[in-house]
Motif scaffolding. Structure first.
Motif, PDB file in Angstrom:
ATOM      1  N   ARG A   1       0.896  -1.458   0.008  1.00 47.02           N
ATOM      2  CA  ARG A   1       0.038   0.113   0.055  1.00 47.02           C
ATOM      3  C   ARG A   1       1.054   1.373  -0.106  1.00 47.02           C
ATOM      4  O   ARG A   1       1.751   1.530   1.131  1.00 47.02           O
ATOM      5  CB  ARG A   1      -0.948   0.034   1.406  1.00 47.02           C
ATOM      6  CG  ARG A   1      -1.646   1.208   1.332  1.00 47.02           C
ATOM      7  CD  ARG A   1      -2.675   0.982   2.470  1.00 47.02           C
ATOM      8  NE  ARG A   1      -3.668  -0.108   2.102  1.00 47.02           N
ATOM      9  CZ  ARG A   1      -4.332  -0.854   2.845  1.00 47.02           C
ATOM     10  NH1 ARG A   1      -4.152  -0.680   4.044  1.00 47.02           N
ATOM     11  NH2 ARG A   1      -5.452  -1.761   2.433  1.00 47.02           N
ATOM     12  N   LEU A   2       0.434   2.109  -1.118  1.00 50.44           N
ATOM     13  CA  LEU A   2       1.543   3.450  -1.084  1.00 50.44           C
ATOM     14  C   LEU A   2       0.537   4.670  -1.001  1.00 50.44           C
ATOM     15  O   LEU A   2      -0.628   4.389  -1.553  1.00 50.44           O
ATOM     16  CB  LEU A   2       2.235   3.300  -2.455  1.00 50.44           C
ATOM     17  CG  LEU A   2       3.243   2.188  -2.770  1.00 50.44           C
ATOM     18  CD1 LEU A   2       3.466   1.983  -4.215  1.00 50.44           C
ATOM     19  CD2 LEU A   2       4.287   2.038  -1.788  1.00 50.44           C
ATOM     20  N   ARG A   3       1.212   5.727  -0.825  1.00 52.32           N
ATOM     21  CA  ARG A   3       0.589   7.004  -0.934  1.00 52.32           C
ATOM     22  C   ARG A   3       1.340   7.851  -1.600  1.00 52.32           C
ATOM     23  O   ARG A   3       2.603   7.959  -1.440  1.00 52.32           O
ATOM     24  CB  ARG A   3       0.023   7.341   0.524  1.00 52.32           C
ATOM     25  CG  ARG A   3      -1.107   6.915   1.240  1.00 52.32           C
ATOM     26  CD  ARG A   3      -1.424   7.642   2.526  1.00 52.32           C
ATOM     27  NE  ARG A   3      -2.535   6.786   3.100  1.00 52.32           N
ATOM     28  CZ  ARG A   3      -2.969   7.329   4.177  1.00 52.32           C
ATOM     29  NH1 ARG A   3      -2.452   8.337   4.727  1.00 52.32           N
ATOM     30  NH2 ARG A   3      -4.014   6.704   4.677  1.00 52.32           N
ATOM     31  N   GLY A   4       0.768   8.886  -2.270  1.00 48.89           N
ATOM     32  CA  GLY A   4       1.658   9.896  -3.091  1.00 48.89           C
ATOM     33  C   GLY A   4       0.807  10.826  -3.741  1.00 48.89           C
ATOM     34  O   GLY A   4      -0.449  10.715  -3.671  1.00 48.89           O
ATOM     35  N   THR A   5       1.453  11.841  -4.599  1.00 46.00           N
ATOM     36  CA  THR A   5       0.742  12.514  -5.420  1.00 46.00           C
ATOM     37  C   THR A   5       1.117  12.180  -6.806  1.00 46.00           C
ATOM     38  O   THR A   5       2.056  11.887  -7.364  1.00 46.00           O
ATOM     39  CB  THR A   5       1.450  14.016  -5.298  1.00 46.00           C
ATOM     40  OG1 THR A   5       1.138  14.390  -3.811  1.00 46.00           O
ATOM     41  CG2 THR A   5       0.605  15.134  -6.099  1.00 46.00           C
ATOM     42  N   LEU A   6      -0.019  12.343  -7.703  1.00 49.26           N
ATOM     43  CA  LEU A   6       0.077  11.990  -9.271  1.00 49.26           C
ATOM     44  C   LEU A   6       0.620  13.391  -9.727  1.00 49.26           C
ATOM     45  O   LEU A   6       0.267  14.428  -9.668  1.00 49.26           O
ATOM     46  CB  LEU A   6      -1.130  11.795  -9.695  1.00 49.26           C
ATOM     47  CG  LEU A   6      -1.937  10.494  -9.163  1.00 49.26           C
ATOM     48  CD1 LEU A   6      -3.402  10.698  -9.975  1.00 49.26           C
ATOM     49  CD2 LEU A   6      -1.198   9.322  -9.621  1.00 49.26           C
ATOM     50  N   ARG A   7       2.025  12.983 -10.635  1.00 54.17           N
ATOM     51  CA  ARG A   7       2.536  14.084 -11.159  1.00 54.17           C
ATOM     52  C   ARG A   7       2.132  14.088 -12.649  1.00 54.17           C
ATOM     53  O   ARG A   7       1.951  15.112 -13.174  1.00 54.17           O
ATOM     54  CB  ARG A   7       4.121  13.738 -11.277  1.00 54.17           C
ATOM     55  CG  ARG A   7       4.737  14.029 -10.045  1.00 54.17           C
ATOM     56  CD  ARG A   7       6.129  13.749 -10.341  1.00 54.17           C
ATOM     57  NE  ARG A   7       6.758  14.419  -9.119  1.00 54.17           N
ATOM     58  CZ  ARG A   7       8.185  14.147  -9.229  1.00 54.17           C
ATOM     59  NH1 ARG A   7       9.025  13.435  -9.936  1.00 54.17           N
ATOM     60  NH2 ARG A   7       8.888  14.658  -8.125  1.00 54.17           N
ATOM     61  N   THR A   8       2.126  13.227 -13.419  1.00 55.57           N
ATOM     62  CA  THR A   8       1.608  13.224 -14.806  1.00 55.57           C
ATOM     63  C   THR A   8       0.518  12.049 -14.975  1.00 55.57           C
ATOM     64  O   THR A   8       0.607  11.022 -14.464  1.00 55.57           O
ATOM     65  CB  THR A   8       2.637  13.094 -15.731  1.00 55.57           C
ATOM     66  OG1 THR A   8       3.138  11.524 -15.382  1.00 55.57           O
ATOM     67  CG2 THR A   8       3.774  14.044 -15.648  1.00 55.57           C
ATOM     68  N   ILE A   9      -0.396  12.210 -16.195  1.00 55.12           N
ATOM     69  CA  ILE A   9      -1.335  11.201 -16.485  1.00 55.12           C
ATOM     70  C   ILE A   9      -1.267  11.325 -17.865  1.00 55.12           C
ATOM     71  O   ILE A   9      -1.194  12.246 -18.636  1.00 55.12           O
ATOM     72  CB  ILE A   9      -2.901  11.697 -16.153  1.00 55.12           C
ATOM     73  CG1 ILE A   9      -2.839  12.150 -14.786  1.00 55.12           C
ATOM     74  CG2 ILE A   9      -3.772  10.800 -16.465  1.00 55.12           C
ATOM     75  CD1 ILE A   9      -2.894  10.998 -13.682  1.00 55.12           C
ATOM     76  N   THR A  10      -1.186   9.974 -18.574  1.00 52.56           N
ATOM     77  CA  THR A  10      -1.125   9.951 -19.975  1.00 52.56           C
ATOM     78  C   THR A  10      -1.706   8.902 -20.460  1.00 52.56           C
ATOM     79  O   THR A  10      -1.697   7.718 -19.769  1.00 52.56           O
ATOM     80  CB  THR A  10       0.633   9.745 -20.345  1.00 52.56           C
ATOM     81  OG1 THR A  10       1.455  10.575 -19.753  1.00 52.56           O
ATOM     82  CG2 THR A  10       0.786   9.579 -21.755  1.00 52.56           C
ATOM     83  N   LEU A  11      -2.385   8.953 -21.661  1.00 50.21           N
ATOM     84  CA  LEU A  11      -3.068   7.904 -22.274  1.00 50.21           C
ATOM     85  C   LEU A  11      -2.124   7.189 -22.985  1.00 50.21           C
ATOM     86  O   LEU A  11      -1.453   7.855 -24.358  1.00 50.21           O
ATOM     87  CB  LEU A  11      -4.257   8.465 -23.269  1.00 50.21           C
ATOM     88  CG  LEU A  11      -5.017   7.352 -24.043  1.00 50.21           C
ATOM     89  CD1 LEU A  11      -5.645   6.157 -22.961  1.00 50.21           C
ATOM     90  CD2 LEU A  11      -6.390   7.985 -24.652  1.00 50.21           C
ATOM     91  N   ARG A  12      -1.570   6.206 -23.092  1.00 52.03           N
ATOM     92  CA  ARG A  12      -0.689   5.172 -23.734  1.00 52.03           C
ATOM     93  C   ARG A  12      -1.188   3.751 -23.989  1.00 52.03           C
ATOM     94  O   ARG A  12      -1.006   3.066 -23.260  1.00 52.03           O
ATOM     95  CB  ARG A  12       0.548   5.198 -23.168  1.00 52.03           C
ATOM     96  CG  ARG A  12       2.064   4.935 -23.760  1.00 52.03           C
ATOM     97  CD  ARG A  12       2.979   4.916 -23.533  1.00 52.03           C
ATOM     98  NE  ARG A  12       3.390   6.481 -23.285  1.00 52.03           N
ATOM     99  CZ  ARG A  12       4.002   7.231 -22.138  1.00 52.03           C
ATOM    100  NH1 ARG A  12       4.415   6.722 -21.255  1.00 52.03           N
ATOM    101  NH2 ARG A  12       4.234   8.307 -22.438  1.00 52.03           N
ATOM    102  N   PRO A  13      -1.544   3.620 -25.208  1.00 49.40           N
ATOM    103  CA  PRO A  13      -2.050   2.396 -25.808  1.00 49.40           C
ATOM    104  C   PRO A  13      -0.800   1.358 -25.566  1.00 49.40           C
ATOM    105  O   PRO A  13       0.157   1.443 -25.867  1.00 49.40           O
ATOM    106  CB  PRO A  13      -2.533   2.404 -27.049  1.00 49.40           C
ATOM    107  CG  PRO A  13      -2.999   3.935 -27.309  1.00 49.40           C
ATOM    108  CD  PRO A  13      -1.690   4.773 -26.334  1.00 49.40           C
ATOM    109  N   ARG A  14      -1.421   0.166 -24.966  1.00 50.44           N
ATOM    110  CA  ARG A  14      -0.352  -1.052 -24.944  1.00 50.44           C
ATOM    111  C   ARG A  14      -1.089  -2.219 -25.712  1.00 50.44           C
ATOM    112  O   ARG A  14      -2.037  -2.778 -25.347  1.00 50.44           O
ATOM    113  CB  ARG A  14      -0.355  -1.432 -23.507  1.00 50.44           C
ATOM    114  CG  ARG A  14       0.501  -0.340 -22.721  1.00 50.44           C
ATOM    115  CD  ARG A  14       0.675  -0.784 -21.244  1.00 50.44           C
ATOM    116  NE  ARG A  14       1.695   0.099 -20.558  1.00 50.44           N
ATOM    117  CZ  ARG A  14       2.876  -0.240 -20.382  1.00 50.44           C
ATOM    118  NH1 ARG A  14       3.319  -1.617 -20.618  1.00 50.44           N
ATOM    119  NH2 ARG A  14       3.851   0.343 -19.713  1.00 50.44           N
ATOM    120  N   GLY A  15      -0.341  -2.783 -26.690  1.00 47.63           N
ATOM    121  CA  GLY A  15      -0.932  -3.813 -27.528  1.00 47.63           C
ATOM    122  C   GLY A  15      -2.246  -3.333 -27.822  1.00 47.63           C
ATOM    123  O   GLY A  15      -3.016  -4.492 -28.057  1.00 47.63           O
TER     124      GLY A  15
END
Length: 123
Positions: free
Chosen positions: A46-60
């Motif tokens: 279990r981790l906590r933090g702040t989101l720095r970036t959000i990216t839509l990147r298709p995989r397969g």
């Protein structure tokens, strides 16, 4: 600017960055929450933090939403497969996630983590 003054400015900047990181890390400390740097691979964490970036990147050929989680000790890439967006997930948002950390091409990642939006500890 002389080399001595430049070196002093760089040193000041580096110290400020490390102080900021330690303050962020202290804000996310909780009883059952690991730091990203200390979290073991392939074990449920279990981790906590702040989101720095959000990216839509298709995989397969499948949509994948990628986010970078930062807690002051390190960063972790979160990947939600089959998702183009998730309500509430945006840069600057504080988040608690749970899952297993893996590695792909030397990068630490967590696929489809359970997540909980949490209040920003600095507010």
């Amino acid at each position: 600017m002389s080399k001595g003054r430049l070196r002093a400015k760089l040193s000041e900047w580096a110290n400020t960055a490390s102080i900021d990181a330690s303050e962020i890390r202290a804000a996310y400390v909780a009883k059952d929450v690991a730091s990203i740097a200390d979290a073991p691979d392939r074990e449920s964490v279990r981790l906590r933090g702040t989101l720095r970036t959000i990216t839509l990147r298709p995989r397969g050929g499948v949509p994948a939403l990628e986010a970078e989680l930062f807690d002051g000790s390190g960063t972790l890439t979160l990947i939600w497969l089959g998702r183009r967006r998730i309500a509430g997930i945006s840069p600057g948002r504080s988040l608690q996630v749970q899952g297993r950390i893996g590695r792909t091409d030397g990068q630490r990642i967590m696929f489809n983590p359970r997540y909980e939006l949490i209040p920003d500890p600095n507010e």
